[in-house]
Write an enzyme that holds these catalytic residues in place. Sequence first.
Site, short mmCIF file in Angstrom:
data_model
loop_
_atom_site.label_atom_id
_atom_site.label_comp_id
_atom_site.label_asym_id
_atom_site.label_seq_id
_atom_site.Cartn_x
_atom_site.Cartn_y
_atom_site.Cartn_z
CB ALA A 89 -47.36 45.62 -2.34
CB THR A 90 -49.91 41.37 0.16
OG1 THR A 90 -49.95 42.44 1.10
CG2 THR A 90 -49.87 40.05 0.90
CB SER A 216 -50.03 48.45 -3.24
OG SER A 216 -50.52 47.19 -2.94
CB CYS A 339 -49.95 45.42 7.85
SG CYS A 339 -50.32 46.10 6.27
C1 LIG Z 1 -43.80 48.57 1.99
C2 LIG Z 1 -45.10 47.87 1.82
N1 LIG Z 1 -45.10 46.67 1.20
C3 LIG Z 1 -46.23 45.99 1.00
C4 LIG Z 1 -47.44 46.47 1.43
C5 LIG Z 1 -48.68 45.65 1.20
O1 LIG Z 1 -49.57 46.29 0.36
P1 LIG Z 1 -51.04 45.71 0.17
O2 LIG Z 1 -51.65 45.64 1.53
O3 LIG Z 1 -51.70 46.69 -0.73
O4 LIG Z 1 -50.90 44.36 -0.44
C6 LIG Z 1 -47.49 47.71 2.08
C7 LIG Z 1 -48.77 48.25 2.59
O5 LIG Z 1 -48.88 48.69 3.70
C8 LIG Z 1 -46.29 48.42 2.27
O6 LIG Z 1 -46.27 49.60 2.90
#
Ligand SMILES: Cc1ncc(COP(=O)(O)O)c(C=O)c1O
Length: 392
Positions: A89-90, A216, A339
Amino acid sequence: MANDLFFFSKETYDEEGGIITIYFDNAATTSLDETILESYDAFVKEYYANAASVHTFGLRSAEFEEKARKQIASLLKWKEEEVIFTSGATESNNLAIKGVAFSYRSRGNHLITTKVEHASCLEAFRQLEQFGFEVTYLDVKSDGTIAYEDLENAIKENTILVSIMAVNNETGAIHDLTKIGKIIKKYPKIFFHSDITQAIGKIPLDLELVDLASMSLHKIHGFKGSGILLKRGFIELMPLLSGGGQEFGYRSGTNNVPFEVSAAKTIRLALLKQKENYQKVQKLRDLLWDGLKKIEGVTLNSTLNGSPYIVNFSVLKKASVVVEALSKKEIYVSTKSACSSKKSSLSYVLKAMGKEDKEAKNAIRVSFSDYSTSQEVELFLKELKEILNDIQ
Ligand SMILES: Cc1ncc(COP(=O)(O)O)c(C=O)c1O
């Protein structure tokens, strides 16, 4: 119970059925589904050819890739060419936000988002400000959602993108994507992106009016490092990664076909059980909610109309000490989101919801998966009560 930092018991239950570990940090990540691992294992050993190679072995990989893409498109009701495989997702959020901003700059340089987005959206917007874009960060109400009229009022002649998450990762607050989509559709020059990472496979989700959506797979028992960006065919994106032109030119780099095949299975399984799991997790949330309300000094920050998968509450003691004490008992929860929990101790999400500093500083997030049980919730409540009593 573990004293060694590196000790981790994989087993949830002992031989008598007693609970050993309680993993309530599923918004950070979930455990991998055994059946996904098994099919990945078989696939990765056999089909290792590069999907871009033109020999028959490579073509076989490409066939599996297209089959996975087709299945995901049909499960999510998008078109095949609208499914872009990413590393998570990032990356999806960055590609959607920066990709639209730089592709449509000649149309306008105003972007709208909220104050409570995940860091992978907020930081992308902050970076865009350094490139001269103007960003409106919408306030949220005490329940963690925007006032929809604020969105309408923030739209300007030069607005090109609105990015609003479906479910907040710290509180579980839900945005109504259809309501937002209806507002945005009145302005044909504006695209609507949503981070659906904490929503997909968990809550009922209607993406019909959404133009771009990020996810993700590790949040729903799939692999870490595996993600998807859904993007409507009429939208152009400036790629973040240039190179061999994979993923329709939007995301160069050798495709990880075993992950893509696993992604299709992850989404299929999550959607198949979404309704049933939702009801199950809702019961767990209600049990936890009632228990937390009875503990002196606990304030609930989530609301009952949010996602049942996430319950956020504040304590009068130092949250980091409580989380550490729980961790010593092999009960795993988070302070805020994984995060940001190592950065500032103050949650910007809770601050945006109008919470006092001491509440925003001492928040704990419990997040469930469909593997969570009521026995775990009961034991968690008992241990939490004891810890809160013991800590000075
Ligand atoms: C709402 C949301 N967006 C984006 C992310 C980022 O996901 P990833 O770390 O797998 O890239 C997360 C992960 O914690 C999330 O909860």
